[in-house]
Design a protein around this motif. Structure first.
Motif, PDB file in Angstrom:
ATOM      1  N   HIS A   1       0.820  -1.214   0.000  1.00 11.91           N
ATOM      2  CA  HIS A   1       0.000   0.000   0.000  1.00 11.91           C
ATOM      3  C   HIS A   1       0.848   1.256   0.000  1.00 11.91           C
ATOM      4  O   HIS A   1       2.045   1.231   0.313  1.00 11.91           O
ATOM      5  CB  HIS A   1      -0.954  -0.016   1.190  1.00 11.91           C
ATOM      6  CG  HIS A   1      -2.036  -1.041   1.033  1.00 11.91           C
ATOM      7  ND1 HIS A   1      -3.141  -0.826   0.248  1.00 11.91           N
ATOM      8  CD2 HIS A   1      -2.132  -2.317   1.506  1.00 11.91           C
ATOM      9  CE1 HIS A   1      -3.902  -1.923   0.262  1.00 11.91           C
ATOM     10  NE2 HIS A   1      -3.306  -2.831   1.010  1.00 11.91           N
ATOM     11  N   VAL A   2       0.175   2.353  -0.380  1.00 15.03           N
ATOM     12  CA  VAL A   2       0.817   3.654  -0.483  1.00 15.03           C
ATOM     13  C   VAL A   2      -0.092   4.701   0.143  1.00 15.03           C
ATOM     14  O   VAL A   2      -1.292   4.752  -0.155  1.00 15.03           O
ATOM     15  CB  VAL A   2       1.092   4.031  -1.961  1.00 15.03           C
ATOM     16  CG1 VAL A   2       1.787   5.391  -2.044  1.00 15.03           C
ATOM     17  CG2 VAL A   2       1.917   2.959  -2.653  1.00 15.03           C
ATOM     18  N   PHE A   3       0.492   5.541   1.017  1.00 17.69           N
ATOM     19  CA  PHE A   3      -0.208   6.683   1.601  1.00 17.69           C
ATOM     20  C   PHE A   3       0.542   7.945   1.173  1.00 17.69           C
ATOM     21  O   PHE A   3       1.774   7.999   1.263  1.00 17.69           O
ATOM     22  CB  PHE A   3      -0.246   6.582   3.124  1.00 17.69           C
ATOM     23  CG  PHE A   3      -1.065   5.433   3.641  1.00 17.69           C
ATOM     24  CD1 PHE A   3      -2.378   5.617   4.035  1.00 17.69           C
ATOM     25  CD2 PHE A   3      -0.518   4.160   3.725  1.00 17.69           C
ATOM     26  CE1 PHE A   3      -3.141   4.552   4.508  1.00 17.69           C
ATOM     27  CE2 PHE A   3      -1.267   3.090   4.188  1.00 17.69           C
ATOM     28  CZ  PHE A   3      -2.589   3.290   4.576  1.00 17.69           C
ATOM     29  N   THR A   4      -0.195   8.958   0.736  1.00 18.03           N
ATOM     30  CA  THR A   4       0.428  10.170   0.220  1.00 18.03           C
ATOM     31  C   THR A   4      -0.150  11.404   0.911  1.00 18.03           C
ATOM     32  O   THR A   4      -1.237  11.368   1.475  1.00 18.03           O
ATOM     33  CB  THR A   4       0.211  10.287  -1.297  1.00 18.03           C
ATOM     34  OG1 THR A   4      -1.200  10.225  -1.581  1.00 18.03           O
ATOM     35  CG2 THR A   4       0.896   9.141  -2.030  1.00 18.03           C
ATOM     36  N   TRP A   5       0.626  12.506   0.835  1.00 16.24           N
ATOM     37  CA  TRP A   5       0.178  13.753   1.462  1.00 16.24           C
ATOM     38  C   TRP A   5      -0.997  14.365   0.722  1.00 16.24           C
ATOM     39  O   TRP A   5      -1.720  15.193   1.288  1.00 16.24           O
ATOM     40  CB  TRP A   5       1.346  14.736   1.521  1.00 16.24           C
ATOM     41  CG  TRP A   5       1.592  15.466   0.236  1.00 16.24           C
ATOM     42  CD1 TRP A   5       1.091  16.672  -0.136  1.00 16.24           C
ATOM     43  CD2 TRP A   5       2.392  15.013  -0.875  1.00 16.24           C
ATOM     44  NE1 TRP A   5       1.518  17.012  -1.406  1.00 16.24           N
ATOM     45  CE2 TRP A   5       2.326  16.016  -1.882  1.00 16.24           C
ATOM     46  CE3 TRP A   5       3.153  13.871  -1.121  1.00 16.24           C
ATOM     47  CZ2 TRP A   5       2.989  15.901  -3.095  1.00 16.24           C
ATOM     48  CZ3 TRP A   5       3.818  13.759  -2.323  1.00 16.24           C
ATOM     49  CH2 TRP A   5       3.731  14.760  -3.287  1.00 16.24           C
ATOM     50  N   ALA A   6      -1.203  13.986  -0.527  1.00 10.96           N
ATOM     51  CA  ALA A   6      -2.308  14.510  -1.334  1.00 10.96           C
ATOM     52  C   ALA A   6      -2.733  13.437  -2.322  1.00 10.96           C
ATOM     53  O   ALA A   6      -2.011  12.469  -2.557  1.00 10.96           O
ATOM     54  CB  ALA A   6      -1.877  15.780  -2.063  1.00 10.96           C
ATOM     55  N   GLU A   7      -3.901  13.615  -2.893  1.00 12.04           N
ATOM     56  CA  GLU A   7      -4.398  12.662  -3.888  1.00 12.04           C
ATOM     57  C   GLU A   7      -3.395  12.544  -5.034  1.00 12.04           C
ATOM     58  O   GLU A   7      -2.969  13.548  -5.596  1.00 12.04           O
ATOM     59  CB  GLU A   7      -5.744  13.132  -4.432  1.00 12.04           C
ATOM     60  CG  GLU A   7      -6.507  12.083  -5.214  1.00 12.04           C
ATOM     61  CD  GLU A   7      -7.127  11.020  -4.322  1.00 12.04           C
ATOM     62  OE1 GLU A   7      -7.328   9.900  -4.834  1.00 12.04           O
ATOM     63  OE2 GLU A   7      -7.410  11.311  -3.149  1.00 12.04           O
ATOM     64  N   PRO A   8      -3.003  11.334  -5.396  1.00  9.11           N
ATOM     65  CA  PRO A   8      -2.029  11.191  -6.481  1.00  9.11           C
ATOM     66  C   PRO A   8      -2.679  11.398  -7.848  1.00  9.11           C
ATOM     67  O   PRO A   8      -3.895  11.344  -7.991  1.00  9.11           O
ATOM     68  CB  PRO A   8      -1.539   9.755  -6.320  1.00  9.11           C
ATOM     69  CG  PRO A   8      -2.725   9.032  -5.761  1.00  9.11           C
ATOM     70  CD  PRO A   8      -3.389  10.028  -4.836  1.00  9.11           C
ATOM     71  N   ARG A   9      -1.837  11.606  -8.847  1.00  6.68           N
ATOM     72  CA  ARG A   9      -2.337  11.688 -10.214  1.00  6.68           C
ATOM     73  C   ARG A   9      -2.764  10.314 -10.720  1.00  6.68           C
ATOM     74  O   ARG A   9      -3.745  10.182 -11.444  1.00  6.68           O
ATOM     75  CB  ARG A   9      -1.241  12.243 -11.133  1.00  6.68           C
ATOM     76  CG  ARG A   9      -0.872  13.686 -10.883  1.00  6.68           C
ATOM     77  CD  ARG A   9       0.309  14.114 -11.747  1.00  6.68           C
ATOM     78  NE  ARG A   9       0.645  15.504 -11.516  1.00  6.68           N
ATOM     79  CZ  ARG A   9       0.131  16.519 -12.195  1.00  6.68           C
ATOM     80  NH1 ARG A   9      -0.728  16.285 -13.169  1.00  6.68           N
ATOM     81  NH2 ARG A   9       0.469  17.761 -11.919  1.00  6.68           N
ATOM     82  N   ARG A  10      -2.020   9.303 -10.329  1.00  8.03           N
ATOM     83  CA  ARG A  10      -2.246   7.966 -10.884  1.00  8.03           C
ATOM     84  C   ARG A  10      -1.562   6.938 -10.009  1.00  8.03           C
ATOM     85  O   ARG A  10      -0.515   7.208  -9.435  1.00  8.03           O
ATOM     86  CB  ARG A  10      -1.644   7.919 -12.299  1.00  8.03           C
ATOM     87  CG  ARG A  10      -1.941   6.672 -13.097  1.00  8.03           C
ATOM     88  CD  ARG A  10      -3.243   6.787 -13.818  1.00  8.03           C
ATOM     89  NE  ARG A  10      -3.425   5.712 -14.766  1.00  8.03           N
ATOM     90  CZ  ARG A  10      -4.570   5.466 -15.375  1.00  8.03           C
ATOM     91  NH1 ARG A  10      -5.611   6.239 -15.173  1.00  8.03           N
ATOM     92  NH2 ARG A  10      -4.681   4.456 -16.230  1.00  8.03           N
ATOM     93  N   ILE A  11      -2.137   5.742  -9.882  1.00  9.45           N
ATOM     94  CA  ILE A  11      -1.496   4.652  -9.164  1.00  9.45           C
ATOM     95  C   ILE A  11      -1.877   3.340  -9.838  1.00  9.45           C
ATOM     96  O   ILE A  11      -3.004   3.195 -10.342  1.00  9.45           O
ATOM     97  CB  ILE A  11      -1.882   4.635  -7.660  1.00  9.45           C
ATOM     98  CG1 ILE A  11      -1.063   3.579  -6.904  1.00  9.45           C
ATOM     99  CG2 ILE A  11      -3.381   4.431  -7.462  1.00  9.45           C
ATOM    100  CD1 ILE A  11      -1.137   3.714  -5.399  1.00  9.45           C
ATOM    101  N   ALA A  12      -0.940   2.394  -9.872  1.00 12.46           N
ATOM    102  CA  ALA A  12      -1.223   1.096 -10.487  1.00 12.46           C
ATOM    103  C   ALA A  12      -0.249   0.057  -9.969  1.00 12.46           C
ATOM    104  O   ALA A  12       0.911   0.352  -9.691  1.00 12.46           O
ATOM    105  CB  ALA A  12      -1.119   1.182 -12.007  1.00 12.46           C
ATOM    106  N   ALA A  13      -0.750  -1.167  -9.831  1.00 15.61           N
ATOM    107  CA  ALA A  13       0.116  -2.320  -9.611  1.00 15.61           C
ATOM    108  C   ALA A  13       0.573  -2.786 -10.984  1.00 15.61           C
ATOM    109  O   ALA A  13      -0.248  -3.058 -11.864  1.00 15.61           O
ATOM    110  CB  ALA A  13      -0.632  -3.420  -8.877  1.00 15.61           C
ATOM    111  N   GLU A  14       1.872  -2.861 -11.174  1.00 13.27           N
ATOM    112  CA  GLU A  14       2.406  -3.155 -12.498  1.00 13.27           C
ATOM    113  C   GLU A  14       2.949  -4.572 -12.578  1.00 13.27           C
ATOM    114  O   GLU A  14       2.623  -5.417 -11.754  1.00 13.27           O
ATOM    115  CB  GLU A  14       3.460  -2.111 -12.859  1.00 13.27           C
ATOM    116  CG  GLU A  14       2.884  -0.704 -12.921  1.00 13.27           C
ATOM    117  CD  GLU A  14       3.671   0.213 -13.824  1.00 13.27           C
ATOM    118  OE1 GLU A  14       4.679  -0.208 -14.403  1.00 13.27           O
ATOM    119  OE2 GLU A  14       3.263   1.384 -13.964  1.00 13.27           O
ATOM    120  N   GLY A  15       3.767  -4.835 -13.607  1.00 15.86           N
ATOM    121  CA  GLY A  15       4.273  -6.192 -13.795  1.00 15.86           C
ATOM    122  C   GLY A  15       3.142  -7.153 -14.089  1.00 15.86           C
ATOM    123  O   GLY A  15       2.166  -6.819 -14.758  1.00 15.86           O
TER     124      GLY A  15
END
Length: 327
Positions: free
Chosen positions: A282-296
């Motif tokens: 998982h990923v937590f960020t200070w602001a809403e990200p532009r994009r996120i994806a599980a790759e591979g």
């Protein structure tokens, strides 16, 4: 290749030079006599043809006058007990190169020096690896492109390590873009804090993971209150709904965005009844990200690949890299 990569979409954006080129074009138009009548000088004036021709010739190079900008991309990747084999090394760095991230939080690095050397050899001499000192043999750390980012500081937080014998610490690397590099939302001088975790594994580790998250909460809250750009990522081993409840509580208590909340899977579990995807990372960020994806393979093969897991699971890792484009 061990997987078919499609990649994140919508990443390319026009650089600032594109706008500069448009201004050049308007200026050339004025020089050629194409200015509005209201701005024409009394009696008119001969167009400045030589200067206009020079500017026209310079237009193809205008975009190079400003550094190109793209979203700052970071990732997390649990590389199972690295290094297991030469094939794992090749596959892991193929996956890292494929996500096109400037910094990657990694877990389960058993030989940090070998990992750092392989990164320089396979990704380029500018790549650096910093990691937690001491603790269990499996290390957490941050791999980053030293050509784009410079290291400000590192810190190892022992709070998650103190919960039970053999637990892993939380590692932080503070980075900032180099003056020659421009990212959307992260210019030179702005510090990015990457905090990397690897919590207790397996289904019976729920209570220990809860205790680790409780110990981590004030550390993460202090980072979030620093005014810097903070990203907490890693292998949270979120195996069931109670784990997800704890992650939601962490986000609520700290004001962070749980960026990976909707990812259907980030890893594979080989079971007698087939291969099943699970969202452990998982990923937590200070602001809403532009994009996120599980790759591979999580991207190319999906979360329910059938009776057998992708070969990536056997040769590289049971986890997929997760990439996020930051604001």
């Amino acid at each position: 290749m061990l997987f078919r990569r499609r990649g994140l979409s919508g990443r390319s954006r026009p650089g600032p030079g594109a706008a500069l080129a448009a201004l050049f074009a308007r200026f050339v138009l004025l020089l050629l006599g194409g200015r509005p009548a209201a701005f024409a000088p009394p009696g008119g004036r001969r167009p400045r043809w030589p200067l206009a021709l020079v500017l026209v010739a310079a237009l193809p190079f205008a975009d190079g006058l400003c550094p190109p900008r793209s979203p700052l991309r970071v990732a997390t990747f649990n590389i199972e007990n690295y290094p297991k084999s030469s094939r794992q090394e090749a596959g892991a760095f193929e996956a890292i190169r494929g996500v096109e991230a400037s910094a990657i939080g990694v877990q389960e690095i058993v030989e940090p020096e070998a990992f750092a050397e392989a990164a320089r050899r396979r990704l380029g001499p500018a790549w650096r690896f910093v990691h937690a000192e001491g603790g269990p043999k499996q290390r957490v750390g941050v791999l980053f492109d030293g050509g784009a980012l410079e290291l400000v500081s590192t810190h190892t937080y022992r709070e998650t390590e103190a919960v039970y014998p053999g637990a892993k610490p939380t590692f932080e690397a503070r980075l900032r873009p180099k003056p020659s590099v421009s990212f959307f939302g992260a210019g030179a001088g702005e510090v990015l804090r990457l905090m990397v975790v690897h919590l207790k594994a397996q289904g019976d580790g729920v209570d220990l993971r809860r205790a680790q998250l409780k110990a981590l909460r004030p550390v993460f809250a202090a980072a979030m209150g620093s005014g810097e750009r903070v990203v907490l990522l890693g292998d949270f081993n979120a195996t069931d709904d109670s784990d997800r409840d704890e992650l939601a509580a962490l986000a609520a208590a700290t004001g962070a965005t749980w960026a990976s909340r909707e990812l259907p899977c980030t890893s594979y579990w080989a079971r007698p009844d087939g291969c099943r995807g699970s969202a452990l990372d998982h990923v937590f960020t200070w602001a809403e990200p532009r994009r996120i994806a599980a790759e591979g393979p999580c991207e190319s093969e999906g979360c329910s690949p059938g009776s057998r897991c992708p070969i990536f699971r056997e040769e590289v890792s049971d986890h997929c890299p997760v990439a996020v484009d930051l604001r």
